[in-house]
Scaffold this motif. Structure first.
Motif, PDB file in Angstrom:
ATOM      1  N   VAL A  74      25.805  96.211 -62.028  1.00  0.00           N
ATOM      2  CA  VAL A  74      26.744  95.128 -61.722  1.00  0.00           C
ATOM      3  C   VAL A  74      26.048  94.029 -60.920  1.00  0.00           C
ATOM      4  O   VAL A  74      26.173  92.833 -61.225  1.00  0.00           O
ATOM      5  N   VAL A  75      25.290  94.416 -59.900  1.00  0.00           N
ATOM      6  CA  VAL A  75      24.617  93.416 -59.064  1.00  0.00           C
ATOM      7  C   VAL A  75      23.529  92.693 -59.863  1.00  0.00           C
ATOM      8  O   VAL A  75      23.340  91.475 -59.719  1.00  0.00           O
ATOM      9  N   GLN A  76      22.814  93.406 -60.708  1.00  0.00           N
ATOM     10  CA  GLN A  76      21.800  92.769 -61.555  1.00  0.00           C
ATOM     11  C   GLN A  76      22.419  91.706 -62.449  1.00  0.00           C
ATOM     12  O   GLN A  76      21.871  90.612 -62.604  1.00  0.00           O
ATOM     13  N   HIS A  77      23.565  92.028 -63.042  1.00  0.00           N
ATOM     14  CA  HIS A  77      24.230  91.045 -63.892  1.00  0.00           C
ATOM     15  C   HIS A  77      24.778  89.889 -63.056  1.00  0.00           C
ATOM     16  O   HIS A  77      24.742  88.728 -63.490  1.00  0.00           O
ATOM     17  N   HIS A  78      25.270  90.201 -61.881  1.00  0.00           N
ATOM     18  CA  HIS A  78      25.785  89.198 -60.942  1.00  0.00           C
ATOM     19  C   HIS A  78      24.752  88.089 -60.704  1.00  0.00           C
ATOM     20  O   HIS A  78      25.084  86.908 -60.707  1.00  0.00           O
ATOM     21  N   TYR A  79      23.496  88.480 -60.550  1.00  0.00           N
ATOM     22  CA  TYR A  79      22.437  87.495 -60.300  1.00  0.00           C
ATOM     23  C   TYR A  79      21.716  87.053 -61.571  1.00  0.00           C
ATOM     24  O   TYR A  79      21.280  85.903 -61.677  1.00  0.00           O
ATOM     25  N   GLY A  80      21.570  87.969 -62.535  1.00  0.00           N
ATOM     26  CA  GLY A  80      20.641  87.720 -63.636  1.00  0.00           C
ATOM     27  C   GLY A  80      21.072  86.727 -64.671  1.00  0.00           C
ATOM     28  O   GLY A  80      20.240  86.233 -65.446  1.00  0.00           O
TER      29      GLY A  80
END
Length: 215
Positions: A74-80
Motif C-alpha cells: 500500500v505504501v509503495q503504491h502511495h508513493y510510486g
C-alpha cells in the motif's frame, strides 16, 4: 546464452490467468487500503480484507504473504504512482513549474478520494506498530520535485537565487504538513481550500519575476 532475447509469447489461457491475477491483486490492495485508512493497521486483519473483497483468507495470502507485506505494498503504491503522473502532465505541454503545481493539485485530490493515498499516509504515522520496514517517506517526492525545479531553473521559470533542492524540501514539507493538518482537523474536508492557500503563497514566491512585479 546466445545473446538472443526470447520472443515466445504465453498461451492465451495463461495470459488471461495472469491478467486476472493482476486484477485480483489490485482489488485486494484497494480493499485493504479502505480498511487500513478507516480502521488503522492494528485493527485490520487479513480476514477483514478477505471479507471485504469476497475471497477466502488463503486467497488473500496467495497475493500477499502477510499483513506486513500488504502494508508495504500500500505504501509503495502511495508513493510510486507519481513519477508516471508527472510524465503524463509533462506530455500535455506544461512547463516544469506548472507541472509541479498540477502534480500537487492531483495529489490533493487523491488525498481526498483515493483510499490508497489515505491509507499510505496513515500507515506512515503508524510505523511503530508495523513489524517491518516501510518505504522511506517523502524522499521520492523530494527527488522528483528537485528534478522539476532544476528544469524550471534552467528554463528561467524559477525565481533567481532559489535553490531547486531547498524549493523541493520546502514544498514537500508544506504540502504533506498541510494535508496532515487537514486530516486531523476536518478529515480532509477542507483540504482543497487549505491547499489553494498554500499553493498560492508558495508559487508566488517561487516563480521568476513575481518579486519585481510586486515590489
Amino acid at each position: 546464452m546466445n545473446g538472443k532475447q526470447s520472443t515466445r509469447t504465453l498461451p492465451a489461457g495463461q495470459e488471461l490467468k495472469q491478467e486476472r491475477a493482476i486484477q485480483t491483486r489490485a482489488q485486494v490492495l484497494t480493499a485493504a487500503a479502505e480498511l487500513l485508512s478507516a480502521k488503522g493497521y492494528r485493527n485490520t486483519s487479513m480476514q477483514d480484507v478477505a471479507d471485504r473483497v469476497g475471497m477466502t483468507k488463503g486467497a488473500v495470502y496467495f497475493h500477499f504473504r502477510s499483513k506486513e507485506a500488504l502494508a508495504v505494498a500500500v505504501v509503495q503504491h502511495h508513493y510510486g504512482q507519481w513519477p508516471n503522473v508527472a510524465e503524463n502532465i509533462r506530455a500535455s505541454g506544461l512547463g516544469p513549474l506548472d507541472t509541479v503545481e498540477e502534480l500537487l493539485n492531483r495529489a490533493a485530490t487523491a488525498f481526498q478520494k483515493d483510499p490508497v493515498m489515505q491509507a499510505g499516509a496513515r500507515l506512515q504515522l503508524e510505523r511503530p506498530l508495523i513489524d517491518t520496514e516501510l518505504p522511506q517517506p517523502y524522499v521520492d517526492w523530494t527527488t522528483l520535485l528537485t528534478q522539476l525545479f532544476a528544469e524550471a531553473e534552467s528554463a528561467g521559470e524559477l525565481r533567481p537565487g532559489v535553490s531547486p533542492e531547498a524549493a523541493a524540501r520546502t514544498v514537500v514539507g508544506a504540502f504533506f504538513g498541510m494535508q496532515h493538518i487537514s486530516d486531523t482537523l476536518t478529515h480532509r474536508a477542507d483540504l482543497h481550500g487549505r491547499w489553494g492557500e498554500t499553493r498560492d503563497i508558495l508559487f508566488h514566491s517561487l516563480r521568476a519575476g513575481r518579486s519585481a512585479e510586486h515590489a
